[in-house]
Design an enzyme around this catalytic site. Structure first.
Site, PDB file in Angstrom:
ATOM      1  N   LYS A   1       0.714  -1.336   0.001  1.00  0.00           N
ATOM      2  CA  LYS A   1      -0.002  -0.085   0.030  1.00  0.00           C
ATOM      3  C   LYS A   1       0.947   1.462  -0.067  1.00  0.00           C
ATOM      4  O   LYS A   1       0.486   2.259  -0.304  1.00  0.00           O
ATOM      5  CB  LYS A   1      -0.745  -0.030   1.228  1.00  0.00           C
ATOM      6  CG  LYS A   1      -1.752  -0.885   1.392  1.00  0.00           C
ATOM      7  CD  LYS A   1      -2.887  -1.290   0.423  1.00  0.00           C
ATOM      8  CE  LYS A   1      -4.038  -2.342   0.787  1.00  0.00           C
ATOM      9  NZ  LYS A   1      -3.659  -3.542   0.548  1.00  0.00           N
TER      10      LYS A   1
HETATM   11  C1  LIG Z   1      -4.092  -4.631  -0.149  1.00  0.00           C
HETATM   12  C2  LIG Z   1      -3.237  -5.992  -0.315  1.00  0.00           C
HETATM   13  C3  LIG Z   1      -3.557  -6.739  -1.337  1.00  0.00           C
HETATM   14  C4  LIG Z   1      -4.586  -6.723  -2.316  1.00  0.00           C
HETATM   15  O1  LIG Z   1      -4.380  -5.825  -3.322  1.00  0.00           O
HETATM   16  P1  LIG Z   1      -5.588  -5.266  -4.028  1.00  0.00           P
HETATM   17  O2  LIG Z   1      -5.180  -4.184  -4.910  1.00  0.00           O
HETATM   18  O3  LIG Z   1      -6.822  -4.785  -3.061  1.00  0.00           O
HETATM   19  O4  LIG Z   1      -5.917  -6.342  -5.019  1.00  0.00           O
HETATM   20  C5  LIG Z   1      -2.641  -8.019  -1.408  1.00  0.00           C
HETATM   21  N1  LIG Z   1      -1.500  -8.163  -0.382  1.00  0.00           N
HETATM   22  C6  LIG Z   1      -1.364  -7.257   0.414  1.00  0.00           C
HETATM   23  C7  LIG Z   1      -0.054  -7.331   1.541  1.00  0.00           C
HETATM   24  C8  LIG Z   1      -2.212  -6.004   0.926  1.00  0.00           C
HETATM   25  O5  LIG Z   1      -1.820  -5.234   1.844  1.00  0.00           O
END
Ligand SMILES: *Cc1c(COP(=O)(O)O)cnc(C)c1O
Length: 493
Positions: free
Chosen positions: A110
């Site tokens: 993120k």
């Molecule tokens: C948010 C997240 C995901 C999923 O990503 P999306 O863009 O929602 O598909 C996968 N792995 C981690 C560690 C995340 O924080």
């Protein structure tokens, strides 16, 4: 370049406005009017740094920002908050590659968007002559809240309030939020679970009277969630960067095709990969990896999206999702941008809990391949990858690795494949250590970190290590019906 709605209302606005608005007035998501095709420029991009490449790609979409503005935002985002100068390294392990997206300040992917998007928003407010102070409200089950707090801290004209469920996040995640610094950050725990927190925050956004009251007091509510185009665009960059780094290191030749495997929840990360393909990045397949919440696996295999099912709590909690909001943007593309069709499908989802795409749309899905992994497979493969390659992956990345193993069983031709690695193993240390056969009985969170470190001979990332001695700065707590009171308290209105 402009941005329009997936649901066809007449808005046609510039990037900065789309970032301020977040969601279109018709409930649709903003999409660019076109995808700049840059395949013929890849050759020139091979030698660019992450920041330079980011600039080249973002300026195509955000042409209402001056070059100086964009460069300044990018410079503030990708700096020594990341523990590697490369920002997003791609590592060769065995016969494939891992793109590590967890070197930012909160150790999860993120950060790739949430270090940049707040700066874009700060500039966008100025450009659009928004006078009110913006209050970012977020309900979080873990990764997003901390990454948003870090991204928005100390910015002008913005405050951020994060609500987290007292019973719904790990101790490390709690500590990460409660020790948050910054003169504009507020953290409140809600007595209840994630659904309670999420629906309480949703109710606030939909409360016209409360929003009006805040506006009269010079505050405007906004969200930082992953449907904002300002979060999606920065994610396109690392797909180009990873591909080009394989070219630079002579693992592949320019224009060779690669696969990407993406552990998927809300469909933001993998959608950015699809956008990169539409822009000319030579991608063969996008392998969409789900955990036991395999609604997307079913979608790619049958064309039917059906959320009438129960939510499983898995060891990859950031992917425990039944509604992948960003999928609407994919529906828009595979219907050849037919907003009437998108409306029909979304209405069906809202009224009946499912929709089914037609044959033509199905044909346009051929870039994608859906797979899923069970928690038992996730565990087994963390162990396998470590034992065979001395390389440590987290639970989400193991979902992707498992999906790739399954894909290979039916697709025998060798194509270079990049597995997207979305979190540091230390963020999910309990499940990672127990996957390796470690005994976690009677260990607290910090003991687990130390044991994982000594067992695997890897280092605890500094932002997590530092939690041990960080001061608790936030102690707010409220009932789920008290959010408005809490917000008023914080804003002193
Ligand atoms: C948010 C997240 C995901 C999923 O990503 P999306 O863009 O929602 O598909 C996968 N792995 C981690 C560690 C995340 O924080």
């Amino acid at each position: 370049m402009h941005f329009i709605s997936t649901r066809g209302c007449n808005e046609k606005i510039k990037g900065s406005k789309a970032i301020v608005n977040g969601l279109c007035s018709d409930g649709g998501l903003y999409v660019p009017t076109e995808f700049p095709y840059i395949k013929n420029k890849l050759n020139k991009f091979v030698s660019l740094s992450y920041n330079e490449l980011c600039f080249e790609i973002l300026k195509l979409f955000l042409d209402d920002f001056t070059e100086e503005e964009l460069r300044s935002c990018i410079k503030k985002a990708y700096d020594n908050k990341f523990d590697t100068k490369i920002i997003a390294p791609t590592k060769k392990i065995n016969n494939h590659y891992f793109l590590e997206l967890y070197h930012g300040p909160t150790c999860a992917f993120k950060d790739m968007a949430l270090t940049l998007m707040p700066h874009l928003l700060e500039k966008s407010l100025k450009k659009n002559n928004i006078k009110e102070e913006v209050v970012i409200l977020t309900a979080t089950s873990g990764d997003t809240g901390k990454a948003a707090l870090e991204g928005f801290k100390n910015l002008n004209q913005i405050k951020i309030i994060v609500f987290f469920p007292e019973d719904g996040v790990s101790n490390i995640q709690k500590l990460q939020m409660r020790t948050q610094e910054g003169n504009n950050t507020y953290v409140v725990s809600i007595n209840g679970n994630f659904d309670d927190a999420q629906s309480a925050v949703k109710n606030i956004f939909n409360d016209d009277e409360f929003n009006k009251y805040l506006l009269e007091n010079n505050y405007r509510l906004s969200s930082a969630n992953s449907i904002n185009i300002g979060r999606l665009l920065p994610q396109i960059v690392y797909y180009f960067y990873s591909y080009l780094s394989l070219v630079r290191d002579k693992h592949i030749k320019l224009n060779d095709k690669t696969n990407f495997v993406v552990p998927t929840g809300n469909f933001g990360n993998i959608l950015a990969a699809y956008y990169a393909k539409l822009m000319g990045l030579p991608i063969n397949k996008l392998i969409c990896a789900s955990n036991e919440n395999n609604i997307l696996y079913d979608f790619f295999n049958t064309g039917k999206y059906d959320k009438n099912r129960i939510l499983h709590l898995t060891t990859s909690p950031s992917m425990d999702i039944l509604i992948s909001s960003n999928l609407e943007r994919l529906l828009f593309e595979i219907s050849n941008r037919d907003d009437k069709k998108v409306n029909l499908l979304i209405n069906s989802l809202n009224n009946k809990g499912f929709y089914e795409i037609d044959e033509n749309m199905k044909l346009n899905l051929n870039t994608f391949h859906g797979e899923y992994a069970t928690s038992a497979e996730v565990k087994e493969n963390i162990n396998k990858v470590f034992n065979e390659n001395n390389y440590l992956i987290d639970t989400h990345t193991s979902v992707a690795y498992t999906a790739y193993e399954k894909y290979k069983q039916v697709n025998l031709e060798y194509i270079s494949t990049i597995i997207v690695s979305t979190a540091s193993p230390y963020k999910f240390s309990k499940d990672v250590l127990s996957s390796l056969g470690g005994d976690i009985k009677n260990l607290n969170e910090f003991d687990i970190l130390e044991r994982l470190s000594s067992y695997t001979n890897t280092e605890i990332p500094l932002p997590i290590e530092n939690l041990k001695t960080a001061n608790i700065l936030h102690n707010r707590n409220c009932e789920k019906y008290e959010l408005k009171k809490e917000i008023k308290n914080i804003l002193k209105v």
